[in-house]
Design a protein around this motif. Structure first.
Motif, PDB file in Angstrom:
ATOM      1  N   THR A   1      38.728  40.161  32.423  1.00 55.51           N
ATOM      2  CA  THR A   1      38.616  40.965  31.555  1.00 55.51           C
ATOM      3  C   THR A   1      38.058  42.103  31.443  1.00 55.51           C
ATOM      4  OG1 THR A   1      36.020  40.367  30.556  1.00 55.51           O
ATOM      5  CG2 THR A   1      36.503  40.415  32.938  1.00 55.51           C
ATOM      6  N   ASP A   2      37.543  42.282  30.472  1.00 57.30           N
ATOM      7  CA  ASP A   2      36.639  43.824  30.006  1.00 57.30           C
ATOM      8  C   ASP A   2      35.614  43.876  30.234  1.00 57.30           C
ATOM      9  OD1 ASP A   2      36.317  42.882  28.107  1.00 57.30           O
ATOM     10  OD2 ASP A   2      37.335  44.243  26.615  1.00 57.30           O
ATOM     11  N   GLN A   3      34.950  43.118  30.053  1.00 52.17           N
ATOM     12  CA  GLN A   3      33.216  43.328  30.686  1.00 52.17           C
ATOM     13  C   GLN A   3      33.003  43.093  32.239  1.00 52.17           C
ATOM     14  OE1 GLN A   3      31.428  39.253  28.869  1.00 52.17           O
ATOM     15  NE2 GLN A   3      33.727  38.180  28.060  1.00 52.17           N
TER      16      GLN A   3
ATOM     17  N   ALA B   1      33.454  46.657  35.646  1.00 51.97           N
ATOM     18  CA  ALA B   1      33.622  47.571  35.637  1.00 51.97           C
ATOM     19  C   ALA B   1      35.456  47.902  35.489  1.00 51.97           C
ATOM     20  CB  ALA B   1      33.449  47.757  37.068  1.00 51.97           C
ATOM     21  N   PRO B   2      36.675  48.774  35.233  1.00 51.49           N
ATOM     22  CA  PRO B   2      37.904  48.998  36.105  1.00 51.49           C
ATOM     23  C   PRO B   2      37.683  48.911  36.796  1.00 51.49           C
ATOM     24  CG  PRO B   2      37.312  51.255  33.710  1.00 51.49           C
ATOM     25  CD  PRO B   2      35.573  50.259  34.296  1.00 51.49           C
ATOM     26  N   THR B   3      37.201  49.257  38.273  1.00 49.26           N
ATOM     27  CA  THR B   3      37.641  49.156  39.233  1.00 49.26           C
ATOM     28  C   THR B   3      37.366  47.953  40.022  1.00 49.26           C
ATOM     29  OG1 THR B   3      35.193  50.169  39.814  1.00 49.26           O
ATOM     30  CG2 THR B   3      37.131  51.650  39.432  1.00 49.26           C
ATOM     31  N   MET B   4      37.142  46.828  39.390  1.00 50.49           N
ATOM     32  CA  MET B   4      36.787  45.820  40.145  1.00 50.49           C
ATOM     33  C   MET B   4      37.468  43.906  39.724  1.00 50.49           C
ATOM     34  SD  MET B   4      34.985  43.697  41.724  1.00 50.49           S
ATOM     35  CE  MET B   4      33.737  44.912  42.730  1.00 50.49           C
ATOM     36  N   TYR B   5      37.919  43.622  40.005  1.00 49.18           N
ATOM     37  CA  TYR B   5      38.749  42.189  39.430  1.00 49.18           C
ATOM     38  C   TYR B   5      37.632  40.966  39.953  1.00 49.18           C
ATOM     39  CZ  TYR B   5      39.080  42.170  44.867  1.00 49.18           C
ATOM     40  OH  TYR B   5      38.471  42.520  46.228  1.00 49.18           O
ATOM     41  N   ASN B   6      37.838  39.947  38.651  1.00 54.88           N
ATOM     42  CA  ASN B   6      37.214  38.794  38.934  1.00 54.88           C
ATOM     43  C   ASN B   6      38.374  37.792  39.340  1.00 54.88           C
ATOM     44  OD1 ASN B   6      38.632  38.821  36.284  1.00 54.88           O
ATOM     45  ND2 ASN B   6      38.093  37.074  35.661  1.00 54.88           N
ATOM     46  N   TYR B   7      39.097  37.923  39.822  1.00 54.86           N
ATOM     47  CA  TYR B   7      40.396  36.974  40.400  1.00 54.86           C
ATOM     48  C   TYR B   7      40.989  37.474  41.874  1.00 54.86           C
ATOM     49  CZ  TYR B   7      44.709  33.972  41.897  1.00 54.86           C
ATOM     50  OH  TYR B   7      44.914  33.828  43.024  1.00 54.86           O
ATOM     51  N   GLY B   8      40.358  37.287  42.817  1.00 57.25           N
ATOM     52  CA  GLY B   8      41.744  37.489  44.529  1.00 57.25           C
ATOM     53  C   GLY B   8      41.933  36.566  44.869  1.00 57.25           C
ATOM     54  N   HIS B   9      42.626  36.894  45.437  1.00 62.78           N
ATOM     55  CA  HIS B   9      43.587  36.200  46.553  1.00 62.78           C
ATOM     56  C   HIS B   9      43.467  36.407  47.714  1.00 62.78           C
ATOM     57  CE1 HIS B   9      46.591  33.282  48.258  1.00 62.78           C
ATOM     58  NE2 HIS B   9      46.031  32.356  47.571  1.00 62.78           N
ATOM     59  N   LEU B  10      42.670  36.233  49.247  1.00 64.43           N
ATOM     60  CA  LEU B  10      44.020  36.677  50.479  1.00 64.43           C
ATOM     61  C   LEU B  10      44.721  36.213  51.303  1.00 64.43           C
ATOM     62  CD1 LEU B  10      41.686  36.029  53.274  1.00 64.43           C
ATOM     63  CD2 LEU B  10      39.820  36.669  51.733  1.00 64.43           C
TER      64      LEU B  10
ATOM     65  N   GLY C   1      34.953  33.139  35.944  1.00 70.14           N
ATOM     66  CA  GLY C   1      34.755  33.930  34.301  1.00 70.14           C
ATOM     67  C   GLY C   1      35.583  32.314  33.441  1.00 70.14           C
ATOM     68  N   PRO C   2      35.126  32.828  32.345  1.00 68.94           N
ATOM     69  CA  PRO C   2      35.166  31.828  31.553  1.00 68.94           C
ATOM     70  C   PRO C   2      36.532  31.742  31.105  1.00 68.94           C
ATOM     71  CG  PRO C   2      34.491  33.496  30.411  1.00 68.94           C
ATOM     72  CD  PRO C   2      34.409  33.927  31.787  1.00 68.94           C
ATOM     73  N   MET C   3      37.975  32.320  31.765  1.00 69.34           N
ATOM     74  CA  MET C   3      38.967  32.348  31.588  1.00 69.34           C
ATOM     75  C   MET C   3      39.831  31.180  32.586  1.00 69.34           C
ATOM     76  SD  MET C   3      38.121  34.850  33.528  1.00 69.34           S
ATOM     77  CE  MET C   3      38.136  36.117  32.146  1.00 69.34           C
ATOM     78  N   ILE C   4      38.780  30.543  33.541  1.00 69.83           N
ATOM     79  CA  ILE C   4      39.570  30.638  34.936  1.00 69.83           C
ATOM     80  C   ILE C   4      39.493  28.609  35.433  1.00 69.83           C
ATOM     81  CG2 ILE C   4      38.377  30.067  37.363  1.00 69.83           C
ATOM     82  CD1 ILE C   4      39.476  32.895  36.709  1.00 69.83           C
ATOM     83  N   SER C   5      40.563  28.648  35.692  1.00 70.33           N
ATOM     84  CA  SER C   5      41.709  27.210  35.100  1.00 70.33           C
ATOM     85  C   SER C   5      40.412  25.368  36.047  1.00 70.33           C
ATOM     86  CB  SER C   5      42.887  26.686  35.386  1.00 70.33           C
ATOM     87  OG  SER C   5      43.311  25.001  35.520  1.00 70.33           O
ATOM     88  N   GLU C   6      40.377  24.477  35.706  1.00 77.16           N
ATOM     89  CA  GLU C   6      39.403  24.044  36.582  1.00 77.16           C
ATOM     90  C   GLU C   6      40.286  22.706  37.071  1.00 77.16           C
ATOM     91  OE1 GLU C   6      35.312  22.200  35.310  1.00 77.16           O
ATOM     92  OE2 GLU C   6      36.287  24.383  35.933  1.00 77.16           O
ATOM     93  N   THR C   7      41.530  23.485  37.326  1.00 74.80           N
ATOM     94  CA  THR C   7      42.576  23.001  37.798  1.00 74.80           C
ATOM     95  C   THR C   7      43.086  22.797  39.388  1.00 74.80           C
ATOM     96  OG1 THR C   7      43.772  21.757  35.895  1.00 74.80           O
ATOM     97  CG2 THR C   7      45.273  21.700  37.749  1.00 74.80           C
ATOM     98  N   ALA C   8      42.198  23.023  40.494  1.00 74.84           N
ATOM     99  CA  ALA C   8      43.357  22.909  41.356  1.00 74.84           C
ATOM    100  C   ALA C   8      41.757  23.433  41.549  1.00 74.84           C
ATOM    101  CB  ALA C   8      44.414  22.692  42.218  1.00 74.84           C
ATOM    102  N   PHE C   9      40.202  23.649  41.213  1.00 73.55           N
ATOM    103  CA  PHE C   9      39.543  24.902  41.934  1.00 73.55           C
ATOM    104  C   PHE C   9      39.252  24.566  43.149  1.00 73.55           C
ATOM    105  CE2 PHE C   9      37.160  21.367  39.884  1.00 73.55           C
ATOM    106  CZ  PHE C   9      35.894  21.611  40.956  1.00 73.55           C
ATOM    107  N   PHE C  10      38.989  23.268  43.766  1.00 65.13           N
ATOM    108  CA  PHE C  10      38.627  23.096  45.071  1.00 65.13           C
ATOM    109  C   PHE C  10      39.636  22.469  45.879  1.00 65.13           C
ATOM    110  CE2 PHE C  10      36.053  20.681  48.097  1.00 65.13           C
ATOM    111  CZ  PHE C  10      34.438  21.722  48.144  1.00 65.13           C
ATOM    112  N   VAL C  11      40.030  23.197  46.234  1.00 67.19           N
ATOM    113  CA  VAL C  11      41.273  23.339  48.376  1.00 67.19           C
ATOM    114  C   VAL C  11      40.281  23.226  49.684  1.00 67.19           C
ATOM    115  CG1 VAL C  11      43.332  23.052  48.913  1.00 67.19           C
ATOM    116  CG2 VAL C  11      42.907  23.694  46.836  1.00 67.19           C
ATOM    117  N   LYS C  12      40.451  22.528  49.798  1.00 63.80           N
ATOM    118  CA  LYS C  12      40.073  22.911  51.299  1.00 63.80           C
ATOM    119  C   LYS C  12      40.733  21.776  52.420  1.00 63.80           C
ATOM    120  CE  LYS C  12      36.458  25.461  50.399  1.00 63.80           C
ATOM    121  NZ  LYS C  12      36.909  25.114  48.563  1.00 63.80           N
TER     122      LYS C  12
END
Length: 351
Positions: A201-203, A205-214, A231-242
């Motif tokens: 999203t452009d909402q 900062a250019p130096t930030m990211y709203n999706y991450g994986h470690l 964010g509003p674009m994130i999928s509700e599918t398999a959002f909670f895996v433990k």
């Protein structure tokens, strides 16, 4: 048990208001001030306290016994050190700080001033997560950890996430919880961390990211990953895996159908725990069916905040040794910050 501990609560977002309510209902505490940069609506029970602007002034004027710090992450370390130097015990929301050096500085200040430091790892007080960790440890390692918490946020939730991302990425802000769980299960040392992320999203900062994986590798051979997107674009599918897997089987949290990813109670409620044994019989088939542990009646979000603050009270009254608690907070933060560094550099990091 003596007089109630006099407490100031700094930061009145979702967590700050919940902690303030926990102090309000616990006779072991007395709120002497609420601090926030602006006026915000207060729930029933808190409206009579009023809101002050200056944390420094409250420390000087009220001389509280406890400071609860639930401000944005970049102020955690500075506020905590000031509070210790003013003679307070400290409860600070996760993450403890935004750098490892600052996290160590907070721990050093707690020790130097002989005060208690409790970090807001809410899952440490959750009976279902305590059970998950115990069952995973019984399986024995090495482990595969598969964990995420994505949030399809909009409206007020998205505004809160954008505010958080002014200083902290999702894999750091939320990831410290789940790295803490991994560390409690394996007792091993993280030796390499890798990360990837994307600005969706452009909402922000250019130096930030709203999706991450470690991804993290441990010295006992265990491996794990954690994923977080906001964010509003994130999928509700398999959002909670433990999921925790070992050579002897696995233990997993299973959520109910239809729960929403930005519901704060969803982040801690487990519904059921599923235990699977890898043992097979002479015919090569599984020796026993999976066991389903019902978590019916588990505490909700506000209940857990009350349990956390009851732990803080006990830590002060009974002089509990919080060395492991503080060390684990620094370790989990170090892994998540290493992942953030890896996202930005494109290289694996050895924390």
């Amino acid at each position: 048990m003596g007089q109630p501990l006099r407490v100031v609560v700094a930061g009145l977002g979702n967590m700050g208001r919940s902690h303030a309510l926990a102090y309000h209902t616990n006779p072991g505490f007395k709120i002497v001030a609420l601090v926030n940069r602006s006026d915000v609506p207060l729930p029933d029970g808190l409206s009579g306290y009023g809101i002050r602007r200056s944390f420094d002034d409250v420390l000087r004027d009220e001389k509280p016994d406890v400071a609860c710090i639930a401000t944005y992450s970049d102020s955690h370390a500075g506020y905590a050190v000031k509070a210790f130097e003013a003679g307070c015990h400290v409860f600070v929301e996760k993450p403890l700080a935004t750098t490892v050096a600052d996290a160590k500085r907070v721990v050093a200040a707690a020790k130097a001033n002989g005060k208690k430091l409790v970090i807001g790892y809410i899952l440490r007080h959750h009976p279902s997560w305590i059970r998950l960790i115990a069952e995973a440890r019984k399986l024995g390692g090495p482990y595969v950890f598969r964990m995420n918490l994505n949030q399809q946020s909009s409206g007020h939730s998205w505004e809160t996430h954008k505010q958080l991302m002014q200083t902290t990425s999702p894999i750091v802000d939320c990831g410290v919880h789940y790295l803490d769980v991994m560390l409690q299960i394996t007792d091993a040392r993280p030796v390499e961390v890798r990360g990837m992320g994307l600005r969706l999203t452009d909402q922000i900062a250019p130096t930030m990211y709203n999706y991450g994986h470690l991804q993290v590798l441990f010295d006992d051979g265990s491996v794990g990953w954690y994923e977080a997107g906001w964010g509003p674009m994130i999928s509700e599918t398999a959002f909670f895996v433990k999921d925790v897997i070992s050579p002897n089987g696995c233990v997993s949290i299973v959520m109910k159908e239809g729960v929403k990813s930005d519901d704060i109670d969803t982040h801690t409620k487990t519904s059921t725990i599923r235990l699977h044994s890898a043992a097979t019989g002479a015919d090569g088939k599984f020796a026993k069916p999976d066991e389903i542990l019902s978590m019916e009646g588990e505490p909700g979000h506000q209940d857990l905040c009350e349990i956390e603050q009851a732990f803080l009270l006990r830590a002060v009254r009974e002089d509990l040794d919080l060395t492991r608690h503080m060390d684990d907070a620094v370790k989990s933060l170090a892994v998540c910050l290493a992942a953030d560094e890896s996202v930005r550099s494109g290289a694996p990091i050895r924390p």
